[in-house]
Design a protein around this motif. Structure first.
Motif, PDB file in Angstrom:
ATOM      1  N   LEU A 199     -17.989  60.809 115.365  1.00 44.55           N
ATOM      2  CA  LEU A 199     -17.070  59.671 115.400  1.00 44.55           C
ATOM      3  C   LEU A 199     -17.843  58.362 115.360  1.00 44.55           C
ATOM      4  CD1 LEU A 199     -14.192  58.550 115.727  1.00 44.55           C
ATOM      5  CD2 LEU A 199     -14.468  58.801 118.208  1.00 44.55           C
ATOM      6  N   GLY A 200     -19.043  58.358 115.966  1.00 39.88           N
ATOM      7  CA  GLY A 200     -19.868  57.155 115.949  1.00 39.88           C
ATOM      8  C   GLY A 200     -20.250  56.712 114.557  1.00 39.88           C
ATOM      9  N   MET A 201     -20.245  57.621 113.592  1.00 43.38           N
ATOM     10  CA  MET A 201     -20.652  57.270 112.224  1.00 43.38           C
ATOM     11  C   MET A 201     -19.649  56.355 111.531  1.00 43.38           C
ATOM     12  SD  MET A 201     -22.451  60.780 110.880  1.00 43.38           S
ATOM     13  CE  MET A 201     -24.079  61.227 111.510  1.00 43.38           C
ATOM     14  N   PRO A 202     -18.384  56.759 111.364  1.00 43.06           N
ATOM     15  CA  PRO A 202     -17.440  55.829 110.726  1.00 43.06           C
ATOM     16  C   PRO A 202     -17.181  54.579 111.551  1.00 43.06           C
ATOM     17  CG  PRO A 202     -16.297  57.779 111.563  1.00 43.06           C
ATOM     18  CD  PRO A 202     -17.756  58.065 111.651  1.00 43.06           C
ATOM     19  N   VAL A 203     -17.231  54.689 112.874  1.00 38.57           N
ATOM     20  CA  VAL A 203     -17.012  53.510 113.718  1.00 38.57           C
ATOM     21  C   VAL A 203     -18.132  52.498 113.524  1.00 38.57           C
ATOM     22  CG1 VAL A 203     -16.925  52.690 116.102  1.00 38.57           C
ATOM     23  CG2 VAL A 203     -15.637  54.724 115.446  1.00 38.57           C
ATOM     24  N   ALA A 204     -19.378  52.967 113.505  1.00 39.86           N
ATOM     25  CA  ALA A 204     -20.521  52.056 113.376  1.00 39.86           C
ATOM     26  C   ALA A 204     -20.625  51.453 111.987  1.00 39.86           C
ATOM     27  CB  ALA A 204     -21.811  52.795 113.725  1.00 39.86           C
ATOM     28  N   LEU A 205     -20.286  52.228 110.964  1.00 41.87           N
ATOM     29  CA  LEU A 205     -20.501  51.779 109.590  1.00 41.87           C
ATOM     30  C   LEU A 205     -19.341  50.973 109.024  1.00 41.87           C
ATOM     31  CD1 LEU A 205     -22.183  54.974 108.105  1.00 41.87           C
ATOM     32  CD2 LEU A 205     -23.280  52.829 108.770  1.00 41.87           C
ATOM     33  N   ALA A 206     -18.180  51.023 109.664  1.00 42.44           N
ATOM     34  CA  ALA A 206     -17.015  50.313 109.142  1.00 42.44           C
ATOM     35  C   ALA A 206     -17.279  48.828 108.899  1.00 42.44           C
ATOM     36  CB  ALA A 206     -15.821  50.501 110.076  1.00 42.44           C
ATOM     37  N   PRO A 207     -17.882  48.096 109.862  1.00 42.65           N
ATOM     38  CA  PRO A 207     -18.117  46.665 109.611  1.00 42.65           C
ATOM     39  C   PRO A 207     -19.050  46.399 108.437  1.00 42.65           C
ATOM     40  CG  PRO A 207     -18.246  47.147 111.953  1.00 42.65           C
ATOM     41  CD  PRO A 207     -18.211  48.463 111.251  1.00 42.65           C
ATOM     42  N   SER A 208     -20.151  47.165 108.323  1.00 40.68           N
ATOM     43  CA  SER A 208     -21.081  46.915 107.219  1.00 40.68           C
ATOM     44  C   SER A 208     -20.464  47.300 105.880  1.00 40.68           C
ATOM     45  CB  SER A 208     -22.391  47.681 107.441  1.00 40.68           C
ATOM     46  OG  SER A 208     -22.179  49.076 107.460  1.00 40.68           O
ATOM     47  N   ILE A 209     -19.605  48.328 105.860  1.00 37.36           N
ATOM     48  CA  ILE A 209     -18.902  48.704 104.628  1.00 37.36           C
ATOM     49  C   ILE A 209     -18.028  47.545 104.154  1.00 37.36           C
ATOM     50  CG2 ILE A 209     -17.086  50.205 103.717  1.00 37.36           C
ATOM     51  CD1 ILE A 209     -18.247  52.438 105.513  1.00 37.36           C
ATOM     52  N   LEU A 210     -17.303  46.934 105.067  1.00 33.04           N
ATOM     53  CA  LEU A 210     -16.425  45.819 104.713  1.00 33.04           C
ATOM     54  C   LEU A 210     -17.215  44.564 104.355  1.00 33.04           C
ATOM     55  CD1 LEU A 210     -13.655  46.322 107.419  1.00 33.04           C
ATOM     56  CD2 LEU A 210     -13.363  46.543 104.943  1.00 33.04           C
ATOM     57  N   GLN A 211     -18.258  44.268 105.125  1.00 28.02           N
ATOM     58  CA  GLN A 211     -19.045  43.064 104.856  1.00 28.02           C
ATOM     59  C   GLN A 211     -19.695  43.121 103.480  1.00 28.02           C
ATOM     60  OE1 GLN A 211     -19.564  40.356 107.124  1.00 28.02           O
ATOM     61  NE2 GLN A 211     -18.009  41.289 108.406  1.00 28.02           N
ATOM     62  N   ALA A 212     -20.074  44.309 103.034  1.00 28.64           N
ATOM     63  CA  ALA A 212     -20.798  44.452 101.769  1.00 28.64           C
ATOM     64  C   ALA A 212     -19.970  44.030 100.564  1.00 28.64           C
ATOM     65  CB  ALA A 212     -21.261  45.901 101.595  1.00 28.64           C
ATOM     66  N   ILE A 213     -18.646  44.148 100.634  1.00 25.57           N
ATOM     67  CA  ILE A 213     -17.797  43.829  99.486  1.00 25.57           C
ATOM     68  C   ILE A 213     -17.005  42.543  99.683  1.00 25.57           C
ATOM     69  CG2 ILE A 213     -17.570  46.224  98.750  1.00 25.57           C
ATOM     70  CD1 ILE A 213     -14.808  46.253 100.121  1.00 25.57           C
ATOM     71  N   THR A 214     -17.280  41.824 100.768  1.00 22.95           N
ATOM     72  CA  THR A 214     -16.492  40.636 101.107  1.00 22.95           C
ATOM     73  C   THR A 214     -17.315  39.373 100.916  1.00 22.95           C
ATOM     74  OG1 THR A 214     -15.240  41.916 102.748  1.00 22.95           O
ATOM     75  CG2 THR A 214     -15.125  39.515 102.907  1.00 22.95           C
ATOM     76  N   PRO A 215     -16.784  38.392 100.193  1.00 27.29           N
ATOM     77  CA  PRO A 215     -17.495  37.114 100.052  1.00 27.29           C
ATOM     78  C   PRO A 215     -17.763  36.484 101.409  1.00 27.29           C
ATOM     79  CG  PRO A 215     -15.671  37.248  98.504  1.00 27.29           C
ATOM     80  CD  PRO A 215     -15.535  38.419  99.430  1.00 27.29           C
ATOM     81  N   ASN A 216     -18.846  35.735 101.492  1.00 28.43           N
ATOM     82  CA  ASN A 216     -19.274  35.161 102.762  1.00 28.43           C
ATOM     83  C   ASN A 216     -18.162  34.367 103.433  1.00 28.43           C
ATOM     84  OD1 ASN A 216     -20.578  33.188 104.648  1.00 28.43           O
ATOM     85  ND2 ASN A 216     -22.426  34.252 103.981  1.00 28.43           N
ATOM     86  N   GLN A 217     -17.403  33.615 102.612  1.00 32.45           N
ATOM     87  CA  GLN A 217     -16.378  32.731 103.184  1.00 32.45           C
ATOM     88  C   GLN A 217     -15.192  33.471 103.786  1.00 32.45           C
ATOM     89  OE1 GLN A 217     -17.508  32.789 100.009  1.00 32.45           O
ATOM     90  NE2 GLN A 217     -17.394  30.782  99.040  1.00 32.45           N
TER      91      GLN A 217
END
Length: 446
Positions: free
Chosen positions: A351-369
């Motif tokens: 469970l720690g895997m999807p929980v930990a990686l969720a923010p970096s997955i979203l940040q990677a495809i989201t413009p800085n602003q």
């Protein structure tokens, strides 16, 4: 993608200092851990607060859940927008001041209304932290180093949850030896009132440490993005991938909140354990398997991304979610407490895997602003779906489907398995458009 991909070749941001970047990560982790202690301490003070304030179970549940969660999630969306436009370090500082003040104010409450207001401001203050923190980490680290840093920060969920019971229990035990606790300059308090002050005090250290953190330069902003309005049109243009990822995180959170709410009851009802037995056992599992799963997943994601597999974080999250189906069923049909503990340990790790990686997955495809706003939407759905449905569906299964409260373990395991299936389907749905969007992001930044 091969080793010549942009992910593999991405240079560290100008002025990147790994030691200082990790220092900032651990400062943010410290603040995140304290936020979980402050928000969960109320759960250890149920009986004395109900007695002294004359509250019913339903009234206390409103204070404990609704007062915090609703304002934390919806105010978080607004503060995510602020994080995308203003100084994020200062926003976090203001949030810490608000939530530790509101936590300490719990020592002075005299009624349902005053306690409700105190918990509202704890939620408002804590809502400032994660949207700004994830956005800052994305600017402090190059893409091939973000998953590890964000998994370290996200581990505050597990550290704070465990420490809330350990530290909170110690504080309560220490203060409960007398009927009155006298604190210089502050006055005399009942033990449960003093507990609020004691758990708020470390927040002063968090404030001091945050003053040593510098606001990072916002990076990875193309000329076109700088000229574009900072609205949510990017999310609308990529609705399939964002909707799939948000929903995946929400249903995965049902597992987290379902286990937190009903795991003790399972061992108490089915195998006659006491709270004193299952509490420490689960605490150790959280601190070892939970944090281990988070850190391992972050390390693996960074390692594969640096080798050119830019969608590695999503694939690792998918693998962890798929394994959760099996570990949840193992728990559901466990013949005894030992098998159940093994299932819980394995579930907590994966469970720690999807929980930990969720923010970096979203940040990677989201413009800085938009990173602060996307994080706040993510937290909104995690709390509304995960906290709102997870524990509730387990209770429905026990009361109305199985009709036997002693079968809560079967209900809990079944809900967790179903949630994992839905989470895996959502991640699979997101996989192809996610990879395509990542490639476009890299090409735009090249």
């Amino acid at each position: 993608m091969n080793a010549s991909s942009p992910a593999a070749d991405a240079a560290a941001p100008p002025g990147y200092r790994p030691v200082y970047a990790y220092y900032v990560t651990f400062v943010l982790l410290f603040a995140y851990t304290l936020s979980f202690i402050d928000r969960q301490i109320l759960g250890l003070l149920v009986q004395p607060i109900k007695r002294d304030l004359g509250l019913s179970d339903s009234a206390f549940s409103i204070v404990h859940g609704f007062a915090f969660a609703v304002f934390y999630t919806f105010i978080g969306v607004l503060l995510g927008r602020v994080a995308d436009r203003r100084n994020r370090r200062n926003l976090i500082l203001l949030g810490i001041v608000v939530w530790i003040t509101a936590t300490a104010a719990g020592a002075y409450v005299t009624s349902f209304l005053t306690l409700f207001l105190a918990r509202v401001f704890v939620g408002v203050g804590e809502a400032a932290l994660s949207p700004a923190a994830y956005s800052m980490l994305a600017d402090y680290f190059p893409p091939q180093r973000r998953a590890r840093a964000m998994s370290i920060y996200t581990s505050g969920v597990y550290i704070g949850s465990a420490m809330a019971f350990i530290v909170g229990g110690m504080v309560i035990a220490a203060t409960s030896r007398s009927t009155e606790v006298v604190l210089p300059l502050l006055g005399s308090f009942r033990p449960w009132q003093a507990a609020f002050i004691f758990v708020a005090l470390p927040g002063l250290a968090a404030i001091a440490l945050m003053y040593t953190v510098r606001e990072p330069l916002r990076r990875e902003i193309s000329v076109a993005e700088r000229a574009a309005p900072r609205d949510l049109s990017h999310l609308r243009s990529n609705l399939r991938v964002y909707a799939s990822l948000f929903l995946a995180n929400g249903v995965t959170a049902m597992i987290t909140f379902g286990i937190t709410a009903w795991l003790p009851a399972t061992f108490i009802r089915q195998w006659g354990w006491t709270p004193g037995q299952i509490g420490p056992a689960y605490g150790v599992i959280i601190l070892t398997f939970g944090i281990g799963g988070m850190l391992v997943s972050g390390f693996l994601a960074d390692r594969f991304i640096s080798r050119g597999r830019i969608d590695a974080a999503l694939k690792i999250a998918l693998v962890g979610t798929l394994v959760l189906i099996g570990t949840s069923l193992l728990f559901a049909f466990a013949p005894g407490p030992r098998t159940a503990l093994v299932a819980v340990a394995l579930s907590t790790f994966f469970l720690g895997m999807p929980v930990a990686l969720a923010p970096s997955i979203l940040q990677a495809i989201t413009p800085n602003q938009l990173r602060g706003q996307v994080t706040s939407i993510y937290l909104l759905l995690v709390n509304l779906i995960g906290l709102g449905l997870g524990p509730f569906l387990v209770a429905i299964g026990t009361d109305y489907v199985l009709g036997d409260e002693a079968k809560v373990g079967l209900s809990l395991g079944s809900v967790c398995a179903l949630s994992a299936v839905l989470g895996a389907v959502c991640l699979l749905s997101a996989a192809r458009p996610y990879r395509a969007l990542l490639q476009r992001q890299w090409q735009a930044q090249a």
